[in-house]
Design an enzyme around this catalytic site. Structure first.
Site, PDB file in Angstrom:
ATOM      1  CB  SER A 106      -7.422  -2.889   0.892  1.00 47.62           C
ATOM      2  OG  SER A 106      -8.153  -2.111   1.774  1.00 47.62           O
ATOM      3  N   GLY A 107      -5.408  -2.310   3.551  1.00 45.07           N
ATOM      4  CA  GLY A 107      -5.203  -2.625   4.969  1.00 45.07           C
ATOM      5  C   GLY A 107      -3.785  -3.028   5.290  1.00 45.07           C
ATOM      6  CB  THR A 111      -2.990   5.468   4.474  1.00 43.66           C
ATOM      7  OG1 THR A 111      -3.662   5.057   3.289  1.00 43.66           O
ATOM      8  CG2 THR A 111      -3.334   6.892   4.776  1.00 43.66           C
ATOM      9  CG  ASN A 156      -7.869  -0.049   6.265  1.00 40.54           C
ATOM     10  OD1 ASN A 156      -8.020   0.266   7.452  1.00 40.54           O
ATOM     11  ND2 ASN A 156      -6.976   0.512   5.483  1.00 40.54           N
ATOM     12  CB  SER A 159     -10.311   1.281   3.271  1.00 37.35           C
ATOM     13  OG  SER A 159      -9.797   0.935   2.021  1.00 37.35           O
ATOM     14  CB  SER A 160      -6.993   5.363   0.906  1.00 40.91           C
ATOM     15  OG  SER A 160      -6.142   5.322   2.013  1.00 40.91           O
ATOM     16  N   GLY A 386      -4.426  -0.721  -3.028  1.00 40.14           N
ATOM     17  CA  GLY A 386      -3.717  -1.960  -3.306  1.00 40.14           C
ATOM     18  C   GLY A 386      -4.547  -2.880  -4.199  1.00 40.14           C
ATOM     19  CD  GLU A 388      -9.875  -2.669  -3.767  1.00 39.32           C
ATOM     20  OE1 GLU A 388     -10.819  -2.688  -4.571  1.00 39.32           O
ATOM     21  OE2 GLU A 388      -9.727  -1.795  -2.890  1.00 39.32           O
TER      22      GLU A 388
HETATM   23  N1  LIG Z   1       2.940   0.891  11.319  1.00 41.38           N
HETATM   24  C1  LIG Z   1       1.778   0.620  11.874  1.00 41.38           C
HETATM   25  N2  LIG Z   1       1.672   0.494  13.205  1.00 41.38           N
HETATM   26  C2  LIG Z   1       0.509   0.218  13.783  1.00 41.38           C
HETATM   27  N3  LIG Z   1      -0.631   0.055  13.111  1.00 41.38           N
HETATM   28  C3  LIG Z   1      -0.607   0.148  11.761  1.00 41.38           C
HETATM   29  C4  LIG Z   1       0.595   0.458  11.079  1.00 41.38           C
HETATM   30  N4  LIG Z   1       0.328   0.486   9.774  1.00 41.38           N
HETATM   31  C5  LIG Z   1      -1.013   0.226   9.651  1.00 41.38           C
HETATM   32  N5  LIG Z   1      -1.569   0.033  10.840  1.00 41.38           N
HETATM   33  C6  LIG Z   1      -2.956  -0.279  11.102  1.00 41.38           C
HETATM   34  O1  LIG Z   1      -3.538  -0.789   9.944  1.00 41.38           O
HETATM   35  C7  LIG Z   1      -4.654  -0.047   9.533  1.00 41.38           C
HETATM   36  C8  LIG Z   1      -4.712   0.061   8.044  1.00 41.38           C
HETATM   37  O2  LIG Z   1      -3.651   0.785   7.570  1.00 41.38           O
HETATM   38  P1  LIG Z   1      -3.764   1.741   6.332  1.00 41.38           P
HETATM   39  O3  LIG Z   1      -4.982   2.528   6.400  1.00 41.38           O
HETATM   40  O4  LIG Z   1      -2.486   2.456   6.225  1.00 41.38           O
HETATM   41  O5  LIG Z   1      -3.906   0.703   5.176  1.00 41.38           O
HETATM   42  P2  LIG Z   1      -3.836   0.981   3.631  1.00 41.38           P
HETATM   43  O6  LIG Z   1      -2.757   0.116   3.094  1.00 41.38           O
HETATM   44  O7  LIG Z   1      -3.742   2.399   3.388  1.00 41.38           O
HETATM   45  O8  LIG Z   1      -5.226   0.432   3.160  1.00 41.38           O
HETATM   46  P3  LIG Z   1      -6.153   0.969   2.026  1.00 41.38           P
HETATM   47  O9  LIG Z   1      -5.599   0.488   0.748  1.00 41.38           O
HETATM   48  O10 LIG Z   1      -7.454   0.346   2.329  1.00 41.38           O
HETATM   49  O11 LIG Z   1      -6.185   2.394   2.168  1.00 41.38           O
HETATM   50  C9  LIG Z   1      -4.478   1.282  10.162  1.00 41.38           C
HETATM   51  O12 LIG Z   1      -5.697   1.909  10.409  1.00 41.38           O
HETATM   52  C10 LIG Z   1      -3.747   0.963  11.454  1.00 41.38           C
HETATM   53  O13 LIG Z   1      -4.676   0.582  12.439  1.00 41.38           O
HETATM   54 MG   LIG Z   2      -4.928   3.843   2.646  1.00 36.36          MG
END
Ligand SMILES: Nc1ncnc2c1ncn2[C@@H]1O[C@H](COP(=O)(O)OP(=O)(O)OP(=O)(O)O)[C@@H](O)[C@H]1O
Ligand SMILES: [Mg+2]
Length: 1045
Positions: A106-107, A111, A156, A159-160, A386, A388
């Site tokens: 997560s994070g 996404t 996050n 977070s999705s 992801g 957890e």
């Molecule tokens: N390529 C990137 N460039 C800049 N910031 C990023 C990038 N990827 C992720 N981030 C930052 O990280 C944060 C978390 O990313 P994201 O929501 O995609 O995580 P995730 O893997 O989908 O987590 P979750 O499993 O909780 O959904 C985003 O809100 C953004 O601020």
């Molecule tokens: Mg996500």
């Protein structure tokens, strides 16, 4: 290959396959160094490792998109765009369905990565109104789903809280047609509870912050997060997140996707109902039986909910505070305690929200689904939660980690295991690489007879007292010796002292680490039961959307069958997902989270090391290094690349394998780059493959040019031949036509010449039969015939003989015109002569007199025209018959020419007296009318001249010669009623006797001789004259005026 430059940087190699030496440490250092340089992407072959930078980097601009579009994968810096481009091209050009698996905790940026992939594909696929609409809809599904499915967690801010798999479908040209979204296990417990510092789903905060006053009023909401029980457990606003703006963006996105205004309102109403349910407070009361019961503490909120959904508050109150229990054939209404009431309320809220979310996904799918039935290519993008590991892990974490375990299994199967097995199968020389196969863990969880999930289901369905303890005991018994399972009991049995593993917990050694799960709530969450009273109450609501979410509430459809458990559902949907993924070509994006504090550019090696380990990156590199990047069956390989060698192009006669060998030998790649298996050819490095592709592209371009050249040549040739044929045909026809015309002309001329010649010959032959004057003779003959006919016709057609008729037939021929005219006048003259000849002498004399009169008076005296009608009677007195005139008769001696009565003008007074006038051949006698005694006898020879006026009067003057017998008396002034006849006869007689014409003056002024001298007479036209004839007025002695009319 100069393309390799960006990859080869000893300190920070872009492809970890090139790492030397290959250790966990060097791998970590490389990642860190690259991260420091802001190169957040790194490859292992074609797997992309993405380290979350937690700051926006300038590497997602449209220019970057262009840079990576159709790029050489290894010629540019590693990037998500490169893998997206590779997948898209492989899908479009090689017709292989693709899936992009994005994993990480997560994070870690999953996404974000999925959005980057989607936006890249949207940017490089073709444009067009329809295609752009589809792309927009696909992209706009993100803000909507994120609003309802994402929340702030400790890890996050966005977070999705659900798993998402999206199939984007393309047509054969690579244009997106639409897509299908599948969602997995929404974390619905978040609706009712969340940890301090976290938030509920974004939508609630967005709605309260961004909804207009009118909307909030309509939804009966207050713009205050603190007011709502489900929201006020933590922070409401987030730094860097504008809830109001996001709400508007979400509304716009819904519009783009195709939600109607009514649908949006219904959706928000149901959302508001969930929020308000959290504020329905219960209070305890005691029934008469002493049993504890619950009731609604404050009915207003309930009232408002019921108004929103169109339901009787009583129904909802009853459903919230009591429960119908079926015992044998009876149904009993039992009251609920306050905790039971709250449990029901929360279950209802969770159910409404999770079903609403499913509805939302389905609704988006109906908008973006592909309508046409044409063949499609698919690119799946998987963004799933992801791995957890929390302090306290429950049922959700168990399910999530199971899913991740399955994804890892796919990864292992596709990249590691299957690859190695294939080398063995194909007989390629190969040193096996050690890697951890997690199927044992997957089996531990999902085995359909003895897996943890199966056990849980069994426990849930088991009659009797059911609780987590019995479930745990069962697990302990079953997996007492399992390597990846631990619990207090199994540890005790093995005499292991571990304080970190409390009671009511079990621990699984996941591929990514050990996770301790607390079994509390497992059964309840797995059952996911909602009291039937509540679903029936929801179904009873008039709100169409809400009602549709609870079909089981329909009393008609009451089923005693328990719905499938959450675990079972999840397992089967994961199985389906796996099947789907297996059918596609996988592309991996492995996301790594560099720190726990969401800080920009902070790299915590320990944290990353753990992720590198559980992601199995090192093994990945090893297999990659040992193995071959690309393989393909000989047949398709030869088909694709045969144009690169003159020996295999255009046709290879031998076997496919020989063909591939000959082809690659011609291309002269180093030996170690290639391996030939039983059925497939293997290419070690991607660079060789890219080189092959590049050469192919160049060769295809050449071939295309060649084909174009040939086709154009052929087209021009056939066109030319057609034109030539047409030209020949046209000229043949034209020449034929011209010759035909010429021939006709010649024929006509020849015939003419022939006719002349023949005529000439014939004439010469027959000339002797003709006299030279034949034509004149003929002409004369014809002429005579015509004249004859004319004359005979004339004779038959003569006009009447009356002298008055002057008609004459016209000449029938022009040449007879003169003759005709002549004949006309002859005929006329002859007619007149004939007429004249038949006249008697008296008549003739009369006519002669008339003729003479006309010669004398015509056009000179007005009286003449009147006289023409009157016959000249000569004797107006009846001289012979009347004895009174006997005396006169004797004087005349039968020589009377004319006898008449006249009036004689008195010379002195001008008055008139009547007299008898007798004209004989010798004399003119004037006699007294009474006595008939001659008063004046005038020899004709004495008359010098006669004067008359121009007018119609009968006035005349007889001018006498001076030497006459009666000359002394002067000239005689007479008035006669037959003046014309008198003067005519006088003239004729005079001419006949004396041979001299009468001198006649027709004038207005003349002189007359009176005895007393000459008198000038002036004739004056005057009305006074009257019908009795002229009035003579003497004016002095020498003037007289005669008034005539
Ligand atoms: N390529 C990137 N460039 C800049 N910031 C990023 C990038 N990827 C992720 N981030 C930052 O990280 C944060 C978390 O990313 P994201 O929501 O995609 O995580 P995730 O893997 O989908 O987590 P979750 O499993 O909780 O959904 C985003 O809100 C953004 O601020
Ligand atoms: Mg996500």
């Amino acid at each position: 290959m100069e393309d390799a430059a960006p990859l080869l940087d000893a300190e920070a190699v872009a492809d970890l396959v090139l790492l030397d030496p290959l250790t966990e440490e060097s791998l970590l250092q490389t990642l860190q160094e690259r991260f420091r340089r802001r190169d957040i992407y790194t490859y292992i072959g074609n797997v992309v490792i993405s380290v979350n930078p937690y700051q926006s980097l300038p590497i997602y601009t449209p220019e970057k998109v262009q840079e990576y579009h159709e790029c050489n994968f290894f010629a540019v810096k590693p990037h998500i765009y490169a893998i997206a481009d590779d997948a898209y091209r492989s899908l479009r050009d090689r017709d292989r369905d693709q899936c992009i698996l994005i994993t990480g905790e997560s994070g870690a940026g999953k996404t974000e990565a999925s959005k980057l992939v989607m936006s890249y594909v949207a940017a490089v696929s073709s444009k067009g109104e329809e295609v752009n609409k589809v792309k927009e809809q696909l992209l706009q599904s993100n803000p909507v789903l994120e609003a309802f499915g994402n929340a702030k967690t400790a890890r996050n801010d966005n977070s999705s809280r659900f798993g998402k798999y999206m199939d984007v479908e393309f047509d054969f040209k690579g244009e997106p047609l639409g897509g299908v979204i599948s969602n997995y296990l929404l974390e619905k417990s978040r609706i009712i509870r969340h940890v301090k510092g976290e938030r509920n789903f974004h939508i609630f905060y967005q709605l309260l912050a961004g909804g207009s006053a009118q909307l909030l009023q309509q939804l009966k909401l207050r713009q205050d997060c603190g007011h709502y029980g489900y929201l006020n457990q933590g922070t409401s606003s987030l730094p860097g997140m504008d809830d109001a703006a996001n709400f508007h963006a979400m509304q716009d996105a819904m519009k783009v996707i195709g939600f109607s205004a009514a649908e949006v309102t219904a959706l928000l109403e149901v959302t508001a109902v969930v929020l308000k349910l959290g504020n329905v407070q219960l209070s305890s009361s005691f029934q008469a039986s002493g049993m504890e019961a619950c009731s609604i503490a404050e009915p207003r909120e309930l009232q408002e909910i019921c108004e929103l959904i169109g339901l009787d508050p009583g129904t909802l109150e009853q459903a919230l505070c009591s429960r119908t229990v079926k015992a044998r054939d009876e149904t009993v209404l039992t009251t609920l305690t306050v905790p039971q009431g709250y449990y029901g309320r929360d279950a209802l809220a969770k159910n409404i929200y999770s079903r609403l979310f499913d509805w939302l996904v389905n609704r988006i799918n109906t908008s973006i689904q592909v309508k046409s039935g044409e063949q499609r290519k698919v690119m799946g993008v998987l963004d799933i939660y992801g791995f957890e590991i929390f302090q306290d892990n429950g049922f959700e974490q168990f399910i999530i980690n199971y899913c991740n375990e399955k994804l890892q299994q796919i990864f292992i199967l596709m990249t590691l295991k299957e690859e190695q097995e294939e080398y063995v199968r194909e007989g390629i020389q190969w040193t096996p690489v050690e890697f951890f196969d997690n199927s044992i863990i997957c089996n531990l969880i999902e085995n359909s007879t003895s897996g943890i999930l199966a056990m849980l289901d069994e426990e849930c369905l088991r009659p009797g007292v059911v609780n987590e303890d019995t479930f745990l005991t069962k697990l302990n018994q079953l997996f007492a010796t399992h390597k990846h399972y631990e619990s207090k009991e199994t540890q005790n049995a093995r005499r292991v002292m571990d304080t970190s593993l409390p009671a009511r917990c079990f621990r699984i050694h996941h591929y990514a680490g050990k996770v301790t799960y607390n079994v509390t709530g497992f059964i309840e969450k797995n059952n996911d039961l909602l009291f039937r009273d509540l679903s029936q109450a929801m179904w009873a609501a008039r709100h169409a959307l809400l009602r549709s979410l609870f079909p089981e509430g329909d009393p008609q459809k009451v089923s005693l069958k328990l719905p499938p458990t959450a675990g079972f559902q999840f397992k089967s949907s994961v199985a389906m997902l796996m099947k789907n993924l297996y059918s596609k070509n996988p592309n991996y994006i492995r996301c790594i989270k560099p720190n726990d504090t969401k800080s920009a550019m902070v790299f915590t090696p320990e944290l990353v090391r753990a992720q590198v380990r559980y992601l199995g990156l090192l093994e990945n590199v090893r297999v990659r290094r040992a193995g071959y990047a690309f393989r393909q069956l000989y047949g398709p390989f030869l088909q694709r690349y045969k144009m690169l060698s003159p020996r295999t192009w255009p046709r290879w006669a031998g076997s496919d394998r020989e063909g591939a060998e000959v082809l690659l030998a011609d291309l002269a790649y180093p030996e170690e780059e290639l391996a030939f298996g039983h059925t497939k050819v293997f290419i070690r490095s991607p660079r060789t493959l890219f080189d092959l592709e590049r050469r192919r592209q160049e060769r295809v371009a050449q071939l295309v040019t060649l084909i174009q050249k040939m086709v154009r040549g052929w087209r021009c040739r056939t066109q030319y031949q057609l034109m030539r044929k047409s030209q020949i045909l046209i000229s043949a026809w034209f020449r034929g036509h011209a010759q035909k015309n010429r021939y006709k002309q010649m024929k006509r001329s020849a015939l003419l010449l022939q006719a002349y010649a023949r005529g000439w010959k014939a004439r010469r032959r027959y000339r002797r039969y003709f006299r030279s004057s034949a034509s004149t003779f003929l002409a004369n003959f014809i002429y005579r015939r015509l004249v004859c006919r004319y004359l005979v016709g004339l004779a038959k057609n003569l006009p009447p003989l009356s002298v008055l008729d002057r008609t004459w037939p016209p000449a029938p021929y022009k040449f007879l015109g003169d003759a005709n005219q002549e004949l006309k006048s002859i005929f006329y003259r002859w007619k007149c002569k004939k007429y004249r000849d038949q006249l008697p002498p008296s008549r003739r004399a009369q006519l002669q007199a008339k003729l003479c009169a006309s010669e004398l008076f015509q056009d000179k005296k007005t009286l003449y025209s009147k006289s023409v009608q009157q016959p000249f009677r000569s004797d107006y007195l009846g001289l012979k018959q009347n004895p009174k005139y006997q005396k006169l008769h004797t004087v005349a001696k039968d020589k009377v020419v004319m006898a008449d009565t006249v009036r004689k003008v008195n010379r002195a007074s001008g008055k008139t007296v009547p007299r008898l006038l007798l004209l004989t051949t010798e004399h003119l006698v004037l006699a007294d009318p009474k006595t008939a005694q001659p008063k004046t006898v005038l020899a004709l020879g004495d008359i010098r001249s006669v004067s008359v006026t121009r007018f119609s009067d009968g006035f005349l003057v007889l001018h006498l010669k001076e030497v006459s017998t009666v000359g002394a008396k002067g000239d005689f002034l007479l008035v006669s009623d037959h003046l014309i006849e008198l003067v005519t006869r006088l003239h004729q007689t005079l001419e006949a006797t004396t041979g001299q014409a009468l001198t006649l003056h027709i004038t207005d002024k003349f002189s007359t001789r009176f005895p007393k001298g000459d008198v000038s007479v002036t004739v004056v036209e005057s009305p006074k004259a009257g019908p009795d004839g002229p009035i003579c007025k003497k004016k002095g002695s020498h003037k007289m005026e005669v008034l005539v009319h």
